[in-house]
Write an enzyme that holds these catalytic residues in place. Structure first.
Site, PDB file in Angstrom:
ATOM      1  CD  GLU A  70     -81.248 -40.068 -22.508  1.00  0.00           C
ATOM      2  OE1 GLU A  70     -82.286 -40.088 -21.795  1.00  0.00           O
ATOM      3  OE2 GLU A  70     -81.271 -39.732 -23.706  1.00  0.00           O
ATOM      4  CG  HIS A  91     -85.534 -37.332 -20.085  1.00  0.00           C
ATOM      5  ND1 HIS A  91     -85.154 -36.404 -21.013  1.00  0.00           N
ATOM      6  CD2 HIS A  91     -86.789 -36.986 -19.711  1.00  0.00           C
ATOM      7  CE1 HIS A  91     -86.128 -35.523 -21.193  1.00  0.00           C
ATOM      8  NE2 HIS A  91     -87.130 -35.851 -20.404  1.00  0.00           N
ATOM      9  CB  CYS A 115     -83.903 -33.993 -24.490  1.00  0.00           C
ATOM     10  SG  CYS A 115     -83.425 -33.865 -22.762  1.00  0.00           S
TER      11      CYS A 115
END
Lengths: 167, 354
Positions: free
Chosen positions: A48, A46, A77
């Protein structure tokens, strides 16, 4: 937040789910990331995580995250929210909520649940919310060619559209 | 007792009287016994004493090592460690602490029964043993012993036996990490892709390579477990705080799939996306679909969600992690209704996991 949105646009142009983020330390951007799940064949890459890796690769110590703010177009998430907790990030600003996976309140409250070892962080929502939803909607009218065939695709698609209209 | 002092004393004792020299590596260095509500007596292993020694302090000056039979005698000292000055550690004056001889197990336990029995004599280090083979589904809390019991579970006897085999493999990996490095949390993980009719395929084996001080798994281990340092151990040069065993495994699987895809997701006029692959479309794996994870310690919340993203089929873990576990410890991420992928988690009876 605009920088994060630019990263999301980059993700879209690469055929990725359009989520982007930037990590800010003392008013300077020290890491950027956009979703790379399709490109890397890894469902955990992801935005991040891409940004974390960039920060660490450029030689910053892991303790720097304690003084960082994360700007991300969509609520992190559960995985990313947990990771942010483990890194003891200072605060998180996000665009729209993620009522399926969200780890900062939507599904589970990983940002402020009771884990004494790791301090909780603040999560502020709603910056550039409309833009964040628009870019996701733009993506989801296409479909992810890599995902396994869902059983009731039509039904799901209708639901998704409905949900997006609501938010 | 001041905990900080215990650890500094322990460090010195480990340097001065390493247990590995006397073949007692399976023991914990210190035994605590409750004296009363607030006070604890500490006993600490110094060295092995031959059977026939009577004069302790004389022996200590001319110590030798002897180790036979099921139990060895070891010299221990006890009482208030605060007043012991460990830097000049010479037993001339035994008034500040007492020396005594105690019996301890001479070798590492081979079964759970031995472990339990011997542990009551002297505390042993945990988990050189594979976990107990008694499985239960943490959803139903159904323990099963007889063959009939398997029908209540989503697992066959054959699968349960295979699970034990792979779990042992995961423990081996954690042991390997423990014996090589002095700064890792020894968590081991194995991802297996079962292929019906053929033998299963182990597609990734990894241990935790994160920074131990930041790890949510660190509380599951004694600091002694991780850092007790025979000189052969080296620190792992880890710079990433999030390289947990599960994450490493998932990454490895993803990397192994990457060559199957030549170009991914070509954008066509910003609308349609094409996928160019080198293999047969139907046979292409989607991350960890149909795979099982075997891991020594419960995945943390981050790892648990990473497993959801990877579409894992089943997870087997041995030791629960109440601090930050994502599969029953703190949250049960695998059972969240809103999440698009759910999977079964199996664990072992926590009372029997060592």
């Amino acid at each position: 937040m605009n920088e994060a949105m630019n990263m999301a646009k980059e993700a879209l142009s690469l055929g990725e789910v359009p989520v982007g983020c930037v990590l800010v330390h003392n008013d300077t951007i020290i890491g950027r990331g956009c979703n790379a799940t399709v490109r890397t064949r890894d469902g955990t890459r992801h935005a991040e995580f891409e940004a974390f890796d960039q920060v660490l690769q450029s030689g910053h110590p892991p303790s720097i995250f304690r003084e960082c703010q994360l700007y991300v177009t969509v609520e992190p998430c559960i995985m990313c929210a947990s990771a942010l907790r483990l890194l003891q990030i200072e605060s998180v600003f996000c665009g729209c909520m993620n009522d399926r996976f969200g780890g900062c309140g939507s599904v589970l409250p990983l940002h402020d649940c009771n884990v004494t070892e790791y301090r909780p962080y603040k999560c502020m929502k709603g910056t550039l919310e409309k833009e964040a939803i628009d870019i996701l909607r733009h993506f989801y009218v296409q479909e992810n060619p890599l995902a396994p065939q869902p059983l009731k695709k039509e039904k799901k698609r209708a639901k998704r559209a409905e949900r997006l209209n609501k938010t | 007792m001041d905990k900080k002092k215990v650890s500094s004393v322990l460090k010195k004792i480990q340097q001065l009287c390493p247990l590995s020299h006397s073949g007692l590596d399976h023991l914990k260095h210190i035994k605590k016994t409750k004296k009363n509500e607030d006070e604890e007596d500490l006993y600490c292993v110094l060295c092995v004493v031959p059977e026939d020694v009577t004069n302790i302090s004389h022996f200590f000056k001319t110590q030798e090592i002897n180790n036979t039979g099921q139990y060895s005698n070891v010299l221990i000292f006890l009482k208030e460690l605060q007043i012991v000055n460990m830097s000049d550690f010479v037993v001339e004056d035994t008034t500040s602490y007492a020396l005594d001889i105690s019996r301890v197990p001479s070798f590492a336990p081979r079964t759970h029964e031995e472990w339990t029995e011997w542990n009551s004599i002297w505390p042993l280090k945990p988990a050189k043993l594979p976990p107990n083979i008694q499985l239960f589904d943490i959803k139903t809390n159904n323990t099963f012993e007889g063959e009939d019991e398997y029908s209540n579970l989503k697992i066959t006897k054959k699968e349960a036996e295979a699970a034990v085999k792979y779990m042992k493999m995961a423990w081996q990996i954690s042991e390997e990490a423990r014996s090589k490095y002095n700064n890792v949390v020894p968590v081991g993980a194995v991802i297996v892709r079962p292929s019906p009719g053929q033998s299963d395929q182990v597609i990734a084996t990894c241990f935790d390579e994160s920074i131990a001080s930041m790890s949510p798994y660190k509380n599951l281990f004694d600091s002694v477990d991780m850092s007790s340092s025979p000189c052969c151990k080296v620190p792992l040069e880890s710079t990433h705080p999030l390289n947990h065993a599960t994450m490493m495994c998932i990454r490895k699987v993803a990397e192994s799939h990457r060559p199957l895809f030549e170009t991914v997701a070509v954008v066509d006029g910003g609308r349609k996306r094409k996928l160019v692959t080198t293999g047969d479309d139907d046979k292409l794996p989607y991350v960890c679909t149909d795979c099982d994870l075997y891991i020594t310690h419960e995945p943390c919340c981050m790892c648990a969600m990473a497993l959801v993203h990877s579409r894992i089929r089943r997870v087997f873990y041995a030791v629960r992690n109440p601090l930050f576990g994502g599969l029953g410890g703190l949250f049960s991420i695998h059972e969240q209704k809103s999440i698009n992928h759910r999977f079964d988690v199996f664990t072992w009876d926590q009372n029997k996991v060592i």
